[in-house]
Enzyme design. Structure first.
Site, PDB file in Angstrom:
ATOM      1  N   LYS A  57       0.982  -1.318  -0.030  1.00 15.36           N
ATOM      2  CA  LYS A  57      -0.013   0.081   0.265  1.00 15.36           C
ATOM      3  C   LYS A  57       0.871   1.261  -0.203  1.00 15.36           C
ATOM      4  CE  LYS A  57      -0.829  -0.746   4.810  1.00 15.36           C
ATOM      5  NZ  LYS A  57      -1.746  -1.071   5.804  1.00 15.36           N
ATOM      6  N   ARG A  58       2.027   1.233   0.212  1.00 12.89           N
ATOM      7  CA  ARG A  58       3.089   2.109   0.080  1.00 12.89           C
ATOM      8  C   ARG A  58       3.448   2.810  -1.259  1.00 12.89           C
ATOM      9  NH1 ARG A  58       8.423   2.480   3.695  1.00 12.89           N
ATOM     10  NH2 ARG A  58       6.861   2.636   5.200  1.00 12.89           N
TER      11      ARG A  58
END
Length: 493
Positions: free
Chosen positions: A255-256
Site C-alpha cells: 500500500k505504500r
C-alpha cells in the site's frame, strides 16, 4: 475428480479489504465453477487485537461489489459452520489436547523477553530465528505444576529435526523443504485461541476443503500444515499457491507504492466488471489479436493453473484504466451508464452526507460543487505551496500528517467522533494546538485550507481514500522521514 471440489478463501478482518483477497477469490471461484464445486468464505478472526466488525463488514461488502458469490459463509450459513474462527474455540481445544496427548505438541512457558533475546542472538550468529526447544522436554509433572500456578503459556507443535518435506503444488510443481528450516510453531496462544496454522488445518478438514488455493507467501508453511494433517490422521488437500502481485518496479504489491484496498477502487468509480477483468488478465494471457475483455464464463473456461506465470503479475493501474475505459465505452449502454454513475455517487450515502455537511456553509446552490467536490473526487496530490502558509514548520506539518495517517490506518472505528478525539489527543505528544493540527489536514483531505467539517468529511470519504490522500500529502515533504508502514496481515491471501 471423484471427490466433490470444495475451495475457500479465508480473509482476516484486520484492516481494509485487500485487492489480494479478490485476486485469490477469483481463482477459487473459477476452480469451483470448472468442476461444479463449492466456494466457501471463512473469516479468520483469531487476532482479537486487530480484528474488527467494521473490517469484516467491509470485506463482505467489497466482495459482493465485485460480484463474487459463495455458497457457504458466516453471512449465509452452511452445513459446516460456524464460519468464524472465534465461534469455533471449543473445537480447536479438542484438537490441541489430542496433539498434546499423542506427544505431537508441547507446552511452552518462554516469556516474550526470552524469545526476543533468543532471536537476537540467532540473528547475530547468522541463523534464521526459530524456537530453540527450551521447553520441549519438560516433564508432565512440571508442566502441570506451572499451569496450576497460573504461569502464562502457549502450545507449540513438534517438528522433526531431520528429513525433508516434499509436496506438489499445482503452480510451482514439486517443492522440498528441509524440516531443519521449519519452526516449532505456536498453535495455541495464551488467550486460548488458535494461531492460523492450527485453525486452518482443522477448519479445512472439517469443512472438507479439497484444494487449498492461496498466496505464494504461504508456501514455506506447507510443511507445518502437512505435519499437522499427518498428526491428526487427516487426508492432505491439494495445494495451489498463487504468485504474489507486484508493483511496476517488481517489488511485492504494497500500500505504500500502490493502491491495495478494494474500497479505494470502489470510491474511485471503477466498474466492478473492469476490476474483475483486470484481475483475470493476470491468469489468462490473450494471444496477439485476441480479445482481452472477458466475461466471467469466458474466464472460467480459459483458466488453467498450469498456465499461471510463477514470476507474478504486475499490478499496473494504467492497464486497469484501459479496461475500465473500454467497458464504459463498448459494453455499457447509456441507461446503464447513468444508473452506474448514480450508484457510485450515492454509495454508502456519500452524496447525501456531503450535501448535508455543506448545508450550513453555502449561500446558494451554485456554491455546492466547490464544497462537495472533494468528497466525490478520487485521489489528488497537494503542492508544497498549499502548505507554505501554515503556522507549523515543515517538520511539524510532516509529523501531523504522519500521525494522522497512523490514526487512519489503525483506528478501530472510523467515525467523526472517534477521529476527532484521536486527533485532539495529538496536542501533547506533538506540542501543537488542535487548531494547528487540523490546518494541514484540511489541505490533505479536502484539497484546500477551508472546507467542510474535517472529521465528518473523513468519515464520509472512508479509511481507504483518507489514507491515500494523507500519504500523498506526506510525500510532499521530501525531507521528512518516510512513515513506518503499519504491519500488514496477508492471511486472507
Amino acid at each position: 475428480m471423484h471427490t466433490p471440489v470444495r475451495v475457500r478463501i479465508a480473509p482476516s478482518p484486520t484492516g481494509e479489504p485487500h485487492i489480494g483477497t479478490a485476486y485469490t477469490a477469483l481463482v477459487n471461484e473459477a476452480f469451483a465453477k470448472q468442476y461444479g464445486g463449492t466456494f466457501v468464505v471463512r473469516v479468520e478472526d483469531t487476532d482479537q487485537v486487530r480484528s474488527t466488525k467494521e473490517s469484516e463488514d467491509a470485506i463482505f461488502s467489497s466482495l459482493k461489489w465485485l460480484g463474487f458469490e459463495w455458497q457457504e459463509g458466516p453471512d449465509i450459513g452452511g452445513p459446516y459452520g460456524p464460519y468464524r474462527q472465534t465461534e469455533r474455540r471449543e473445537i480447536y481445544k479438542k484438537y490441541v489436547n489430542d496433539l498434546l496427548e499423542k506427544g505431537h505438541a508441547f507446552v511452552c512457558f518462554c516469556t516474550p523477553e526470552r524469545l526476543d533475546t533468543m532471536r537476537a542472538i540467532q540473528k547475530k550468529l547468522g541463523k534464521s530465528p526459530k524456537y530453540d526447544g527450551q521447553c520441549l522436554n519438560l516433564s508432565k509433572e512440571e508442566v502441570a505444576q506451572r499451569i496450576a500456578a497460573g504461569e502464562p503459556h502457549v502450545v507449540r507443535m513438534k517438528v522433526p529435526t531431520e528429513g525433508v518435506c516434499t509436496f506438489h503444488d499445482h503452480v510451482f510443481g514439486e517443492i522440498s523443504i528441509p524440516y531443519a528450516d521449519v519452526d516449532m510453531q505456536v498453535i495455541m496462544k495464551g488467550d486460548g485461541l488458535p494461531t492460523y496454522h492450527l485453525a486452518v488445518v482443522v477448519d479445512d478438514h472439517l469443512m472438507k476443503i479439497t484444494h487449498v488455493i492461496r498466496g505464494e507467501e504461504w508456501l514455506s508453511s506447507v510443511p507445518k500444515h502437512i505435519l499437522l494433517h499427518q498428526y491428526f490422521g487427516f487426508a492432505v488437500p491439494e495445494f495451489m499457491h498463487l504468485p504474489v502481485l507486484r508493483n511496476p518496479d517488481r517489488t511485492k504489491l504494497s500500500k505504500r507504492k500502490n493502491h491495495t484496498s478494494i474500497s479505494w477502487f470502489e470510491r474511485q468509480g471503477y466498474l466492478p466488471v473492469a476490476v474483475r477483468n483486470f484481475l483475470m488478465s493476470f491468469f489468462v494471457q490473450a494471444a496477439e489479436g485476441e480479445e482481452e475483455m472477458l466475461t466471467n464464463e469466458e474466464f472460467y473456461a480459459k483458466f488453467k493453473p498450469e498456465n499461471i506465470n510463477r514470476a507474478g503479475a504486475v499490478f499496473d493501474l494504467q492497464k486497469l484504466d484501459w479496461f475500465n475505459g473500454r467497458w464504459l465505452r463498448e459494453r455499457t449502454s447509456d441507461a446503464d451508464f447513468l444508473q452506474q454513475v448514480q450508484a457510485w455517487a450515492t454509495q454508502r450515502g456519500t452524496l447525501k452526507q456531503a450535501l448535508l455537511l455543506a448545508k450550513t456553509r453555502i449561500g446558494k446552490f451554485a456554491d455546492l460543487p466547490s464544497l462537495v467536490g472533494p468528497l466525490l473526487s478520487g485521489s489528488f496530490t497537494p503542492t508544497a505551496e498549499q502548505f507554505a502558509g501554515l503556522k507549523t514548520t515543515p517538520a511539524q506539518t510532516a509529523a501531523i500528517l504522519a500521525a494522522a495517517l497512523e490514526i487512519a490506518e489503525k483506528s478501530p472505528q472510523f467515525t467523526a467522533e472517534v477521529l476527532w478525539e484521536k486527533l485532539k489527543a495529538l496536542e501533547e505528544p506533538l506540542g501543537v494546538k488542535a487548531r494547528l493540527i487540523t490546518a494541514p489536514l484540511f489541505i490533505a483531505i479536502g484539497g484546500k485550507a477551508q472546507g467542510l467539517p474535517l472529521t465528518e468529511s473523513m468519515a464520509v470519504l472512508g479509511r481507504a481514500l483518507c489514507r491515500d490522500r494523507l500519504r500523498a500529502a506526506l510525500n510532499v515533504f521530501a525531507e521528512a522521514k518516510p512513515e513506518q508502514e503499519p504491519g500488514t496481515d496477508d492471511k486472507h491471501l
